[in-house]
Design a protein around this motif. Structure first.
Motif, PDB file in Angstrom:
ATOM      1  N   VAL A   1       7.561 -17.320  14.223  1.00 11.31           N
ATOM      2  CA  VAL A   1       6.239 -16.842  14.619  1.00 11.31           C
ATOM      3  C   VAL A   1       5.345 -16.894  13.393  1.00 11.31           C
ATOM      4  N   ASP A   2       4.162 -17.496  13.528  1.00 18.73           N
ATOM      5  CA  ASP A   2       3.202 -17.534  12.429  1.00 18.73           C
ATOM      6  C   ASP A   2       2.271 -16.342  12.561  1.00 18.73           C
ATOM      7  N   ILE A   3       2.273 -15.491  11.543  1.00 24.05           N
ATOM      8  CA  ILE A   3       1.378 -14.337  11.509  1.00 24.05           C
ATOM      9  C   ILE A   3       0.602 -14.405  10.207  1.00 24.05           C
ATOM     10  N   SER A   4      -0.686 -14.633  10.320  1.00 21.36           N
ATOM     11  CA  SER A   4      -1.586 -14.715   9.164  1.00 21.36           C
ATOM     12  C   SER A   4      -1.098 -15.720   8.129  1.00 21.36           C
ATOM     13  N   GLY A   5      -0.578 -16.846   8.603  1.00 17.60           N
ATOM     14  CA  GLY A   5      -0.167 -17.909   7.695  1.00 17.60           C
ATOM     15  C   GLY A   5       1.225 -17.772   7.110  1.00 17.60           C
ATOM     16  N   VAL A   6       2.014 -16.834   7.582  1.00 18.35           N
ATOM     17  CA  VAL A   6       3.391 -16.635   7.109  1.00 18.35           C
ATOM     18  C   VAL A   6       4.331 -16.862   8.285  1.00 18.35           C
ATOM     19  N   SER A   7       5.408 -17.607   8.050  1.00 18.65           N
ATOM     20  CA  SER A   7       6.411 -17.866   9.098  1.00 18.65           C
ATOM     21  C   SER A   7       7.440 -16.748   9.112  1.00 18.65           C
ATOM     22  N   TRP A   8       7.599 -16.149  10.285  1.00 16.50           N
ATOM     23  CA  TRP A   8       8.500 -15.014  10.465  1.00 16.50           C
ATOM     24  C   TRP A   8       9.565 -15.341  11.499  1.00 16.50           C
TER      25      TRP A   8
ATOM     26  N   PRO B   1       0.806  -1.226   0.000  1.00 18.29           N
ATOM     27  CA  PRO B   1       0.000   0.000   0.000  1.00 18.29           C
ATOM     28  C   PRO B   1       0.840   1.278   0.000  1.00 18.29           C
ATOM     29  N   ALA B   2       0.199   2.360  -0.421  1.00 17.05           N
ATOM     30  CA  ALA B   2       0.847   3.672  -0.404  1.00 17.05           C
ATOM     31  C   ALA B   2       0.966   4.197   1.020  1.00 17.05           C
ATOM     32  N   GLU B   3       0.111   3.705   1.917  1.00 16.73           N
ATOM     33  CA  GLU B   3       0.146   4.112   3.327  1.00 16.73           C
ATOM     34  C   GLU B   3       0.035   2.874   4.204  1.00 16.73           C
ATOM     35  N   LEU B   4       0.691   2.928   5.354  1.00 17.84           N
ATOM     36  CA  LEU B   4       0.579   1.884   6.374  1.00 17.84           C
ATOM     37  C   LEU B   4      -0.124   2.472   7.583  1.00 17.84           C
ATOM     38  N   GLU B   5      -0.907   1.651   8.271  1.00 19.23           N
ATOM     39  CA  GLU B   5      -1.504   2.107   9.516  1.00 19.23           C
ATOM     40  C   GLU B   5      -0.557   1.756  10.658  1.00 19.23           C
ATOM     41  N   VAL B   6      -0.139   2.781  11.375  1.00 23.61           N
ATOM     42  CA  VAL B   6       0.757   2.618  12.525  1.00 23.61           C
ATOM     43  C   VAL B   6       0.140   3.372  13.692  1.00 23.61           C
ATOM     44  N   ASP B   7      -0.202   2.649  14.745  1.00 17.92           N
ATOM     45  CA  ASP B   7      -0.808   3.255  15.932  1.00 17.92           C
ATOM     46  C   ASP B   7      -2.018   4.116  15.577  1.00 17.92           C
TER      47      ASP B   7
ATOM     48  N   VAL C   1       3.338  -5.833  10.088  1.00 16.33           N
ATOM     49  CA  VAL C   1       3.695  -7.232   9.819  1.00 16.33           C
ATOM     50  C   VAL C   1       2.467  -7.991   9.322  1.00 16.33           C
ATOM     51  N   GLN C   2       1.320  -7.722   9.904  1.00 14.93           N
ATOM     52  CA  GLN C   2       0.091  -8.375   9.445  1.00 14.93           C
ATOM     53  C   GLN C   2      -0.249  -7.957   8.024  1.00 14.93           C
ATOM     54  N   ASP C   3      -0.103  -6.655   7.716  1.00 19.12           N
ATOM     55  CA  ASP C   3      -0.372  -6.188   6.352  1.00 19.12           C
ATOM     56  C   ASP C   3       0.554  -6.863   5.348  1.00 19.12           C
ATOM     57  N   LEU C   4       1.832  -6.959   5.684  1.00 18.71           N
ATOM     58  CA  LEU C   4       2.784  -7.600   4.777  1.00 18.71           C
ATOM     59  C   LEU C   4       2.489  -9.097   4.659  1.00 18.71           C
TER      60      LEU C   4
ATOM     61  N   LEU D   1      10.883  -6.922   7.060  1.00 22.05           N
ATOM     62  CA  LEU D   1      10.218  -5.684   7.448  1.00 22.05           C
ATOM     63  C   LEU D   1      10.925  -5.216   8.717  1.00 22.05           C
ATOM     64  N   THR D   2      11.444  -4.003   8.696  1.00 20.41           N
ATOM     65  CA  THR D   2      12.136  -3.450   9.859  1.00 20.41           C
ATOM     66  C   THR D   2      11.368  -2.228  10.338  1.00 20.41           C
ATOM     67  N   ALA D   3      11.058  -2.223  11.636  1.00 22.45           N
ATOM     68  CA  ALA D   3      10.258  -1.147  12.214  1.00 22.45           C
ATOM     69  C   ALA D   3      10.743  -0.867  13.628  1.00 22.45           C
ATOM     70  N   PRO D   4      10.463   0.341  14.142  1.00 18.66           N
ATOM     71  CA  PRO D   4      10.768   0.611  15.538  1.00 18.66           C
ATOM     72  C   PRO D   4      10.005  -0.368  16.427  1.00 18.66           C
TER      73      PRO D   4
END
Length: 190
Positions: free
Chosen positions: A133-140, A80-86, A173-176, A162-165
């Motif tokens: 860790v499994d998040i929405s069917g993806v192993s992380w 997406p062009a925008e991510l939802e953060v907090d 992570v869920q969006d990705l 994906l690197t984030a504060p």
């Protein structure tokens, strides 16, 4: 009658009063210098944070042998062009030249950058005993250091990070993960 309080010579009194005055002045000066130094340090931290949050984001090159491949092209174009953060929508952020292949970022003046890199080499931290860790069917694979958390998708045809504060929550992570499900799932260790 004997005087119980001895009299000090006038020069001794002048020196004692002068020294105590200088001592008081020194303590006051030290306090002011300390407060000024703390303010300068706080200003420097704020300036560094502002620089990190504005303008094109410089990303160092890292080995990304599959970054120019079709899987990364498909994934990156779907992000997406925008991510939802907090609860806030954070826009895409320009990357500084030279732009590493397979990389995009989001961020603004209120949010530290969040980056995605696609087509990476297998991470050295990934071993048969690594906690995934499994998040929405993806192993992380989660790696935390220096105030950032990197999430590496390890069960798709390409490695994606994906690197984030640390305080950005799990939304990115869920969006990705939702986008990564469009790529075929593969065993973590073939």
């Amino acid at each position: 009658m004997v005087d119980e309080h001895p009299k000090f010579p006038k020069p001794v009194l002048i020196v004692a009063l002068s020294l105590s005055g200088l001592l008081a002045l020194g303590v006051i000066t030290l306090g002011l210098v300390s407060r000024f130094s703390e303010q300068q340090e706080q200003d420097a931290v704020e300036a560094a944070q502002q620089a990190r949050r504005t303008g094109p984001l410089a990303l160092p090159p890292i080995p990304s042998p599959a970054a120019s491949g079709p899987d990364c092209a498909k994934l990156l174009s779907a992000l997406p062009a925008e991510l939802e953060v907090d609860g806030a929508q954070v826009p895409r952020r320009a990357l500084a030249d030279p732009v590493p292949p397979g990389a995009i970022a989001w961020g603004d003046a209120e949010h530290d950058p969040i980056t995605v890199r696609c087509g990476l080499s297998a991470p050295a931290e990934l071993t048969p005993t690594s906690p995934l860790v499994d998040i929405s069917g993806v192993s992380w694979l989660r790696i935390t250091e220096a105030g950032n958390t990197s999430w590496l998708a390890v069960d798709r045809p390409v490695y994606v990070a994906l690197t984030a504060p640390e305080n950005s929550g799990s939304g990115p992570v869920q969006d990705l993960s939702n986008e990564l499900r469009s790529l075929p799932k593969q065993p973590v260790f073939p």
